[in-house]
Design a protein around this motif. Structure first.
Motif, PDB file in Angstrom:
ATOM      1  N   UNK A 180      83.987  23.880  42.164  1.00  0.00           N
ATOM      2  CA  UNK A 180      85.328  23.187  42.170  1.00  0.00           C
ATOM      3  C   UNK A 180      85.294  22.224  43.280  1.00  0.00           C
ATOM      4  N   UNK A 181      85.505  20.993  42.631  1.00  0.00           N
ATOM      5  CA  UNK A 181      85.565  19.682  43.396  1.00  0.00           C
ATOM      6  C   UNK A 181      86.862  19.545  44.063  1.00  0.00           C
ATOM      7  N   UNK A 182      87.069  19.662  45.452  1.00  0.00           N
ATOM      8  CA  UNK A 182      88.368  19.373  46.036  1.00  0.00           C
ATOM      9  C   UNK A 182      88.437  18.222  46.753  1.00  0.00           C
ATOM     10  N   UNK A 183      89.563  17.613  46.848  1.00  0.00           N
ATOM     11  CA  UNK A 183      89.547  16.443  47.752  1.00  0.00           C
ATOM     12  C   UNK A 183      89.204  16.524  48.984  1.00  0.00           C
ATOM     13  N   UNK A 184      88.665  15.558  49.758  1.00  0.00           N
ATOM     14  CA  UNK A 184      88.075  15.782  51.039  1.00  0.00           C
ATOM     15  C   UNK A 184      89.169  15.870  52.006  1.00  0.00           C
ATOM     16  N   UNK A 185      89.343  17.017  52.805  1.00  0.00           N
ATOM     17  CA  UNK A 185      90.456  17.122  53.638  1.00  0.00           C
ATOM     18  C   UNK A 185      89.910  18.134  54.958  1.00  0.00           C
ATOM     19  N   UNK A 186      90.141  17.591  55.924  1.00  0.00           N
ATOM     20  CA  UNK A 186      89.977  18.491  57.436  1.00  0.00           C
ATOM     21  C   UNK A 186      91.476  18.771  57.671  1.00  0.00           C
ATOM     22  N   UNK A 187      91.951  19.836  57.773  1.00  0.00           N
ATOM     23  CA  UNK A 187      93.322  20.253  58.176  1.00  0.00           C
ATOM     24  C   UNK A 187      93.772  20.522  59.641  1.00  0.00           C
ATOM     25  N   UNK A 188      93.516  19.117  60.183  1.00  0.00           N
ATOM     26  CA  UNK A 188      93.742  19.407  61.647  1.00  0.00           C
ATOM     27  C   UNK A 188      93.674  17.839  62.098  1.00  0.00           C
ATOM     28  N   UNK A 189      93.777  17.775  63.646  1.00  0.00           N
ATOM     29  CA  UNK A 189      93.662  16.687  64.533  1.00  0.00           C
ATOM     30  C   UNK A 189      92.289  16.733  65.031  1.00  0.00           C
ATOM     31  N   UNK A 190      91.656  15.620  64.810  1.00  0.00           N
ATOM     32  CA  UNK A 190      90.346  15.585  65.486  1.00  0.00           C
ATOM     33  C   UNK A 190      89.937  14.075  65.962  1.00  0.00           C
ATOM     34  N   UNK A 191      89.423  14.021  67.166  1.00  0.00           N
ATOM     35  CA  UNK A 191      88.564  12.721  67.548  1.00  0.00           C
ATOM     36  C   UNK A 191      87.419  12.435  66.423  1.00  0.00           C
ATOM     37  N   UNK A 192      87.235  11.079  66.365  1.00  0.00           N
ATOM     38  CA  UNK A 192      86.021  10.846  65.756  1.00  0.00           C
ATOM     39  C   UNK A 192      84.689  10.783  66.652  1.00  0.00           C
TER      40      UNK A 192
ATOM     41  N   UNK B 134      90.515   7.651  69.347  1.00  0.00           N
ATOM     42  CA  UNK B 134      90.279   9.054  70.179  1.00  0.00           C
ATOM     43  C   UNK B 134      90.899   8.682  71.543  1.00  0.00           C
ATOM     44  N   UNK B 135      91.229   7.573  72.265  1.00  0.00           N
ATOM     45  CA  UNK B 135      91.993   7.370  73.472  1.00  0.00           C
ATOM     46  C   UNK B 135      93.467   7.746  73.353  1.00  0.00           C
ATOM     47  N   UNK B 136      94.069   7.392  72.196  1.00  0.00           N
ATOM     48  CA  UNK B 136      95.420   7.685  71.916  1.00  0.00           C
ATOM     49  C   UNK B 136      95.510   8.993  71.379  1.00  0.00           C
ATOM     50  N   UNK B 137      94.652   9.688  70.789  1.00  0.00           N
ATOM     51  CA  UNK B 137      94.815  10.988  70.512  1.00  0.00           C
ATOM     52  C   UNK B 137      94.659  11.940  71.761  1.00  0.00           C
ATOM     53  N   UNK B 138      93.665  11.566  72.680  1.00  0.00           N
ATOM     54  CA  UNK B 138      93.626  12.314  73.878  1.00  0.00           C
ATOM     55  C   UNK B 138      94.892  12.330  74.815  1.00  0.00           C
ATOM     56  N   UNK B 139      95.657  11.361  74.462  1.00  0.00           N
ATOM     57  CA  UNK B 139      96.814  11.095  75.312  1.00  0.00           C
ATOM     58  C   UNK B 139      97.915  11.697  74.601  1.00  0.00           C
ATOM     59  N   UNK B 140      97.647  12.554  73.464  1.00  0.00           N
ATOM     60  CA  UNK B 140      98.858  13.185  72.715  1.00  0.00           C
ATOM     61  C   UNK B 140      99.811  12.214  72.137  1.00  0.00           C
TER      62      UNK B 140
END
Length: 128
Positions: free
Chosen positions: A6-18, A112-118
């Motif tokens: 089954x080929x699925x669309x690439x998706x990571x279900x969550x917030x993550x820094x790069x 990454x900076x803005x994500x860390x600052x929520x």
């Protein structure tokens, strides 16, 4: 018999820094993805954009669909900065999303900076 692969669309279900970028892709959440990505409140998705593509509004439909949860959209336009088309800027502004084009490397660092600052940040990152 089995159903096969089954080929699925690439998706990571969550917030993550790069964690890293380059060589045509990105690393995040102990995974790697070849190609461009959208980092949205609902998760990280594979994105059908390559450097040099016209950044038309169709490429940003998923971003606009989640605009209620986004204040800032960082657009990593590849190795060099390219302005966003007026139609796209207008659509984002109409959805109360501030957009900022920059090189992909700068966009990754800023995200990454803005994500860390929520902060309510999203990123559209073209692979380099």
């Amino acid at each position: 018999m089995g159903q096969g692969i089954e080929i699925r669309e690439a998706h990571f279900p969550g917030r993550s820094g790069i964690d890293a970028y380059g060589n045509g892709g990105f690393r995040f959440a102990d995974m790697s993805h070849r190609g461009s990505i959208l980092c949205l409140p609902s998760g990280i998705y594979g994105w059908d954009a390559v450097e040099g593509d016209v950044l038309d509004i169709k490429l940003f439909e998923r971003v606009l669909a989640e605009a209620a949860d986004i204040e800032f959209l960082l657009v990593g336009t590849g190795l060099s900065i390219r302005p966003l088309p007026a139609e796209l800027k207008t659509a984002l502004r109409g959805a109360n999303v501030s957009s900022d084009p920059m090189s992909t490397g700068a966009a990754v660092r800023t995200f990454n900076v803005m994500l860390a600052e929520s902060r309510a940040v999203a990123a559209a990152l073209i692979a380099v």
